[in-house]
Design a protein around this motif. Structure first.
Motif, PDB file in Angstrom:
ATOM      1  N   GLY A 102     -86.737 -15.352  25.525  1.00  0.00           N
ATOM      2  CA  GLY A 102     -86.666 -15.478  26.975  1.00  0.00           C
ATOM      3  C   GLY A 102     -87.877 -16.221  27.513  1.00  0.00           C
ATOM      4  N   LEU A 103     -87.635 -17.229  28.344  1.00  0.00           N
ATOM      5  CA  LEU A 103     -88.743 -17.886  29.061  1.00  0.00           C
ATOM      6  C   LEU A 103     -88.888 -17.266  30.448  1.00  0.00           C
ATOM      7  CD1 LEU A 103     -88.138 -21.678  28.257  1.00  0.00           C
ATOM      8  CD2 LEU A 103     -89.706 -20.094  27.128  1.00  0.00           C
ATOM      9  N   TRP A 104     -87.749 -16.838  30.991  1.00  0.00           N
ATOM     10  CA  TRP A 104     -87.737 -16.130  32.284  1.00  0.00           C
ATOM     11  C   TRP A 104     -87.140 -14.766  31.993  1.00  0.00           C
ATOM     12  CZ3 TRP A 104     -85.690 -21.106  31.637  1.00  0.00           C
ATOM     13  CH2 TRP A 104     -86.430 -22.145  32.213  1.00  0.00           C
ATOM     14  N   LYS A 105     -87.846 -13.705  32.309  1.00  0.00           N
ATOM     15  CA  LYS A 105     -87.371 -12.366  31.964  1.00  0.00           C
ATOM     16  C   LYS A 105     -86.927 -11.590  33.196  1.00  0.00           C
ATOM     17  CE  LYS A 105     -87.061 -10.992  28.553  1.00  0.00           C
ATOM     18  NZ  LYS A 105     -85.919 -11.274  27.625  1.00  0.00           N
ATOM     19  N   PRO A 106     -85.730 -11.012  33.156  1.00  0.00           N
ATOM     20  CA  PRO A 106     -85.271 -10.168  34.264  1.00  0.00           C
ATOM     21  C   PRO A 106     -85.851  -8.768  34.097  1.00  0.00           C
ATOM     22  CG  PRO A 106     -83.560 -10.322  32.575  1.00  0.00           C
ATOM     23  CD  PRO A 106     -84.757 -11.083  32.058  1.00  0.00           C
ATOM     24  N   ARG A 107     -86.955  -8.470  34.738  1.00  0.00           N
ATOM     25  CA  ARG A 107     -87.612  -7.173  34.514  1.00  0.00           C
ATOM     26  C   ARG A 107     -87.351  -6.230  35.678  1.00  0.00           C
ATOM     27  NH1 ARG A 107     -91.308  -7.434  30.501  1.00  0.00           N
ATOM     28  NH2 ARG A 107     -90.917  -5.203  30.502  1.00  0.00           N
ATOM     29  N   THR A 108     -87.280  -4.956  35.365  1.00  0.00           N
ATOM     30  CA  THR A 108     -86.957  -3.950  36.379  1.00  0.00           C
ATOM     31  C   THR A 108     -88.031  -3.890  37.462  1.00  0.00           C
ATOM     32  OG1 THR A 108     -85.796  -2.711  34.684  1.00  0.00           O
ATOM     33  CG2 THR A 108     -86.390  -1.500  36.673  1.00  0.00           C
ATOM     34  N   ASN A 109     -89.279  -4.078  37.060  1.00  0.00           N
ATOM     35  CA  ASN A 109     -90.375  -4.008  38.035  1.00  0.00           C
ATOM     36  C   ASN A 109     -91.116  -5.340  38.118  1.00  0.00           C
ATOM     37  OD1 ASN A 109     -90.150  -1.076  38.396  1.00  0.00           O
ATOM     38  ND2 ASN A 109     -90.757  -1.063  36.235  1.00  0.00           N
ATOM     39  N   PRO A 110     -91.523  -5.723  39.320  1.00  0.00           N
ATOM     40  CA  PRO A 110     -92.213  -7.011  39.469  1.00  0.00           C
ATOM     41  C   PRO A 110     -93.564  -7.063  38.778  1.00  0.00           C
ATOM     42  CG  PRO A 110     -92.173  -5.807  41.559  1.00  0.00           C
ATOM     43  CD  PRO A 110     -91.308  -5.050  40.606  1.00  0.00           C
ATOM     44  N   GLU A 111     -94.144  -5.880  38.452  1.00  0.00           N
ATOM     45  CA  GLU A 111     -95.454  -5.866  37.782  1.00  0.00           C
ATOM     46  C   GLU A 111     -95.318  -6.233  36.304  1.00  0.00           C
ATOM     47  OE1 GLU A 111     -94.235  -2.916  39.218  1.00  0.00           O
ATOM     48  OE2 GLU A 111     -95.035  -3.521  41.160  1.00  0.00           O
ATOM     49  N   SER A 112     -94.098  -6.094  35.738  1.00  0.00           N
ATOM     50  CA  SER A 112     -93.914  -6.356  34.306  1.00  0.00           C
ATOM     51  C   SER A 112     -93.952  -7.867  34.040  1.00  0.00           C
ATOM     52  CB  SER A 112     -92.567  -5.809  33.837  1.00  0.00           C
ATOM     53  OG  SER A 112     -92.486  -4.440  34.106  1.00  0.00           O
ATOM     54  N   PHE A 113     -94.248  -8.214  32.794  1.00  0.00           N
ATOM     55  CA  PHE A 113     -94.324  -9.607  32.345  1.00  0.00           C
ATOM     56  C   PHE A 113     -93.030 -10.348  32.690  1.00  0.00           C
ATOM     57  CE2 PHE A 113     -93.687 -12.516  28.558  1.00  0.00           C
ATOM     58  CZ  PHE A 113     -94.583 -13.484  28.989  1.00  0.00           C
ATOM     59  N   GLN A 114     -93.150 -11.412  33.439  1.00  0.00           N
ATOM     60  CA  GLN A 114     -91.971 -12.122  33.948  1.00  0.00           C
ATOM     61  C   GLN A 114     -91.567 -13.319  33.083  1.00  0.00           C
ATOM     62  OE1 GLN A 114     -90.365 -11.189  37.094  1.00  0.00           O
ATOM     63  NE2 GLN A 114     -91.568  -9.365  36.638  1.00  0.00           N
ATOM     64  N   GLY A 115     -92.330 -13.573  32.005  1.00  0.00           N
ATOM     65  CA  GLY A 115     -92.026 -14.723  31.159  1.00  0.00           C
ATOM     66  C   GLY A 115     -92.953 -15.883  31.469  1.00  0.00           C
ATOM     67  N   VAL A 116     -93.038 -16.816  30.510  1.00  0.00           N
ATOM     68  CA  VAL A 116     -93.971 -17.939  30.673  1.00  0.00           C
ATOM     69  C   VAL A 116     -93.318 -19.123  31.376  1.00  0.00           C
ATOM     70  CG1 VAL A 116     -95.383 -17.287  28.682  1.00  0.00           C
ATOM     71  CG2 VAL A 116     -93.465 -18.877  28.367  1.00  0.00           C
ATOM     72  N   GLY A 117     -92.004 -19.078  31.562  1.00  0.00           N
ATOM     73  CA  GLY A 117     -91.312 -20.168  32.254  1.00  0.00           C
ATOM     74  C   GLY A 117     -91.335 -21.464  31.463  1.00  0.00           C
ATOM     75  N   THR A 118     -91.394 -22.576  32.179  1.00  0.00           N
ATOM     76  CA  THR A 118     -91.287 -23.896  31.523  1.00  0.00           C
ATOM     77  C   THR A 118     -92.462 -24.188  30.584  1.00  0.00           C
ATOM     78  OG1 THR A 118     -92.301 -24.896  33.460  1.00  0.00           O
ATOM     79  CG2 THR A 118     -89.901 -24.967  33.348  1.00  0.00           C
TER      80      THR A 118
END
Ligand code: PEP
Ligand code: MN
Length: 250
Positions: free
Chosen positions: A45-61
């Motif tokens: 995953g580069l973009w992660k759907p996380r339950t909480n906004p504080e969790s790691f969201q992914g590194v993206g592009t």
């Protein structure tokens, strides 16, 4: 251009990699190991759907060049989850196969945007979707480019993270004629249940597996307890191939 048929020529189709791409080093290290173990495609995953906004969201592009390097080094195909229509454009030229996560199976704007991209799509089943809702989502994309992914649903059974619906996956395969692979990692929620769930799926006649693998699961930035080590994955591949051969012959 890569087609769904090219992917399904691998029987069973084996996809492995970390929950999320974390660093360049880890992407390459994990990728080289799963390639050596027999995986056909890398997941991250580069973009992660996380339950909480504080969790790691992914590194993206930022992770795209890491995937390009991995492909050059190993020859693996790569698959990434798209969460927004913009991700489709951003992954062009690098990502071979796109996947839609369980939280987005009925994100119709995303599904419609995927209709206009030629790449194969893996469509996970949403937590509470019926067969009709799941196939309806595939129709937005275009059924013939889609591989369905059963990843567990919400039921009253709370011993595991989700309930792996092998029966439902078989109905999707038999009655709707769709290829269906299993993600055993998210329903298991723990590494020790991943091999038996995988073997059950292959013995049942499903088309492949998408397994979370990490070189240091406990140091990973999400889904720590369910990721296999590369050694465990290699052992699983050996057993998966044995079960597949027992079922279909060589
Ligand atoms: C994943 O594959 O890491 C993931 C978030 O899966 P799901 O969408 O099935 O929860
Ligand atoms: Mn995950």
């Amino acid at each position: 251009m890569l087609t769904r048929a090219d992917l399904l020529a691998h029987a069973p189709l084996l996809i492995a990699g970390p929950c999320a791409a974390e660093t360049r080093e880890r992407v390459i290290e994990i990728g080289e190991k799963v390639a050596a173990a027999g995986a056909h495609m890398y997941r991250a995953g580069l973009w992660k759907p996380r339950t909480n906004p504080e969790s790691f969201q992914g590194v993206g592009t930022e992770g795209l060049p890491w995937l390009t390097e991995l492909k050059e080094k190993t020859g693996l195909l790569v698959a990434v989850e798209v969460m927004e229509p913009e991700h489709i454009e951003e992954t062009k030229g690098v990502v071979d196969v796109l996947w839609v996560g369980a939280r987005n199976t009925q994100n119709f704007a995303l599904l419609k945007a995927l209709h206009d991209d030629p790449r194969p799509v893996m469509l996970k089943r949403g937590f509470i979707l019926t067969m009709k809702e799941w196939i309806g989502a595939a129709d937005y994309i275009g059924r013939d480019r889609v591989i369905m992914v059963e990843r567990g649903i919400r039921t009253g059974a709370d011993a595991t993270r989700f309930t792996l619906d092998i029966g439902g996956a078989l109905v999707m395969q038999k009655d709707y004629g769709m290829p269906v692979i299993i993600d055993p990692s998210h329903p298991a929620g723990r590494a020790d249940l991943v091999p038996p769930l995988s073997l059950a799926a292959i013995a049942a006649g499903l088309d492949g597996l998408m397994v979370e693998v990490h070189t240091r699961p406990m140091e990973s930035l999400g889904d720590t307890s369910q990721q296999l080590t590369p050694g465990e994955f290699e052992d699983l591949v050996t057993r998966v191939r044995a079960v597949h051969t027992a079922r279909y012959g060589n």
